[in-house]
Design a protein around this motif. Structure first.
Motif, PDB file in Angstrom:
ATOM      1  N   VAL A   1       0.926  -1.256   0.102  1.00  0.00           N
ATOM      2  CA  VAL A   1      -0.002  -0.081   0.049  1.00  0.00           C
ATOM      3  C   VAL A   1       0.793   1.409   0.017  1.00  0.00           C
ATOM      4  N   ARG A   2       2.074   1.005   0.850  1.00  0.00           N
ATOM      5  CA  ARG A   2       2.770   2.469   1.083  1.00  0.00           C
ATOM      6  C   ARG A   2       3.775   2.729  -0.333  1.00  0.00           C
ATOM      7  N   GLU A   3       4.002   1.639  -1.005  1.00  0.00           N
ATOM      8  CA  GLU A   3       5.109   1.620  -2.031  1.00  0.00           C
ATOM      9  C   GLU A   3       4.118   2.073  -3.458  1.00  0.00           C
ATOM     10  N   SER A   4       2.815   1.492  -3.350  1.00  0.00           N
ATOM     11  CA  SER A   4       2.304   1.821  -4.734  1.00  0.00           C
ATOM     12  C   SER A   4       0.968   2.863  -4.443  1.00  0.00           C
ATOM     13  N   ASP A   5       1.036   3.556  -3.291  1.00  0.00           N
ATOM     14  CA  ASP A   5       0.087   4.651  -2.908  1.00  0.00           C
ATOM     15  C   ASP A   5      -1.180   4.297  -3.678  1.00  0.00           C
ATOM     16  N   GLN A   6      -1.744   2.934  -3.378  1.00  0.00           N
ATOM     17  CA  GLN A   6      -3.009   2.593  -3.752  1.00  0.00           C
ATOM     18  C   GLN A   6      -3.726   2.277  -2.365  1.00  0.00           C
ATOM     19  N   THR A   7      -4.905   2.146  -2.247  1.00  0.00           N
ATOM     20  CA  THR A   7      -5.504   1.871  -1.161  1.00  0.00           C
ATOM     21  C   THR A   7      -5.518   0.332  -0.805  1.00  0.00           C
ATOM     22  N   GLU A   8      -5.668   0.046   0.387  1.00  0.00           N
ATOM     23  CA  GLU A   8      -5.646  -1.545   0.789  1.00  0.00           C
ATOM     24  C   GLU A   8      -6.611  -2.293   0.108  1.00  0.00           C
ATOM     25  N   GLU A   9      -7.657  -1.780   0.002  1.00  0.00           N
ATOM     26  CA  GLU A   9      -8.764  -2.596  -0.830  1.00  0.00           C
ATOM     27  C   GLU A   9      -8.573  -2.992  -2.233  1.00  0.00           C
ATOM     28  N   THR A  10      -7.809  -1.852  -2.973  1.00  0.00           N
ATOM     29  CA  THR A  10      -7.390  -2.155  -4.410  1.00  0.00           C
ATOM     30  C   THR A  10      -6.160  -3.188  -4.313  1.00  0.00           C
TER      31      THR A  10
ATOM     32  N   VAL B   1      -5.405  -5.528  -2.121  1.00  0.00           N
ATOM     33  CA  VAL B   1      -5.903  -6.951  -1.552  1.00  0.00           C
ATOM     34  C   VAL B   1      -6.811  -7.432  -2.528  1.00  0.00           C
ATOM     35  N   GLY B   2      -7.672  -6.606  -3.313  1.00  0.00           N
ATOM     36  CA  GLY B   2      -8.665  -7.128  -4.248  1.00  0.00           C
ATOM     37  C   GLY B   2      -7.860  -7.780  -5.495  1.00  0.00           C
ATOM     38  N   GLN B   3      -6.607  -7.135  -5.790  1.00  0.00           N
ATOM     39  CA  GLN B   3      -5.862  -7.442  -7.135  1.00  0.00           C
ATOM     40  C   GLN B   3      -5.338  -8.978  -6.814  1.00  0.00           C
ATOM     41  N   MET B   4      -4.900  -8.986  -5.533  1.00  0.00           N
ATOM     42  CA  MET B   4      -4.151 -10.401  -5.103  1.00  0.00           C
ATOM     43  C   MET B   4      -5.501 -11.300  -4.848  1.00  0.00           C
ATOM     44  N   ALA B   5      -6.453 -10.922  -4.505  1.00  0.00           N
ATOM     45  CA  ALA B   5      -7.779 -11.980  -4.223  1.00  0.00           C
ATOM     46  C   ALA B   5      -8.074 -12.413  -6.005  1.00  0.00           C
ATOM     47  N   SER B   6      -7.828 -11.449  -6.732  1.00  0.00           N
ATOM     48  CA  SER B   6      -8.437 -11.901  -8.095  1.00  0.00           C
ATOM     49  C   SER B   6      -7.351 -12.972  -8.607  1.00  0.00           C
TER      50      SER B   6
END
Length: 295
Positions: free
Chosen positions: A29-38, A40-45
């Motif tokens: 989250v810190r490195e990508s500057d994306q939300t945790e939802e985004t 984690v959602g990508q990894m879930a996919s």
């Protein structure tokens, strides 16, 4: 990332009182500057794709375009149903699932390269088989994928994950280490336990050459995925039992880099050595070339 070695990763997790998976989520989250939802959602996919590849590889026809491989996962599943495997239920499932995903890859199906296409069956094989046994939620498995990712990040940056650079120890070996560490954490081990599992797993793969018959990621790549999944289970059991990697895991990664750098070109994915240059391997290549000429 704020860690470069497994020792640093373990120490930072201990200081933060987090699992490796949880810590890696926050780092991502810190490195990508994306939300945790985004994130984690990508990894879930990705995990859903892995599970679908397991299902397809063990229930559908997955003949490769070369015609060399396909159907072995189904054969192992049928053998498992007879109830007499030497490995037992979970390990034989991991074996079958790893074969299945690798066969999906060889038949040009959709997989997640973890860390490479040539080693794509190991983590799904281990994860899906143990999820079935222990009844873990998908959320728990997704967090464990972040743990595997953290381990892979260290290996990739301190050594190799490419067979062309470091031999099959770099592909299958890395995947086994990633799976072993993540599984150790899934089963309640500490970050220190997980790091020891990585070292134990990698030591068992040191020196493994990359010798694809016909230059295809099929023979012996697919069966090595099956064996690798079983090795990951064994390494996790050892680590949870208190067996330690006497040579620190980061040093094992360094040795893998040294071995890969010293490995002859013929044994680094060029198909110029090893099984690829056996009489049968040469005959397969000749036949493939003839088929290609007729197409």
């Amino acid at each position: 990332m704020r860690f470069a070695t497994l020792a640093e990763l373990s120490a930072q997790c201990r200081e933060a009182d987090m699992t490796i998976g949880r810590y890696m989520i926050e780092e991502q989250v810190r490195e990508s500057d994306q939300t945790e939802e985004t994130v984690v959602g990508q990894m879930a996919s990705y995990y859903q794709i892995m599970k679908e590849a397991v299902r397809k590889g063990t229930t559908e026809e997955t003949k490769s375009r070369s015609g060399l491989t396909g159907g072995d996962a189904k054969r192992v599943m049928e053998y498992r149903a007879l109830g007499g495997t030497a490995l037992g239920g979970e390990a034989s499932a991991a074996l079958a699932y790893a074969l299945g995903v690798s066969e999906v890859n060889a038949s040009m199906g959709r997989i997640i390269a973890t860390p490479t296409a040539g080693s794509c069956g190991i983590i799904p094989g281990v994860f899906v088989s143990t999820q079935e046994r222990f009844g873990w939620s998908d959320d728990k498995m997704v967090e464990a994928l972040f743990a595997a990712g953290a381990i892979g990040y260290v290996i990739a940056n301190q050594s190799f994950i490419s067979g062309a650079e470091g031999g099959c120890q770099a592909e299958v070996g890395s995947a086994v280490g990633m799976a072993a560490g993540a599984l150790t954490e899934l089963r309640g081990g500490t970050p220190e336990h997980a790091v020891h599992a990585v070292g134990l797993a990698l030591k068992n793969s040191l020196g493994l050459i990359c010798d694809p018959v016909g230059g295809l990621v099929e023979i012996p790549c697919i069966v090595r995925n099956g064996f690798g999944a079983v090795t990951a289970l064994a390494a996790a059991d050892m680590a949870l039992a208190g067996v330690r990697s006497v040579i620190p895991s980061d040093e094992v990664i360094g040795v893998m880099k040294d071995i890969g750098a010293a490995m002859p070109e013929a044994h680094r994915e060029t198909a110029k050595g090893g099984l690829a240059q056996t009489p049968t391997g040469k005959a397969i290549l000749s036949d493939l070339r003839k088929k290609g000429g007729r197409s």
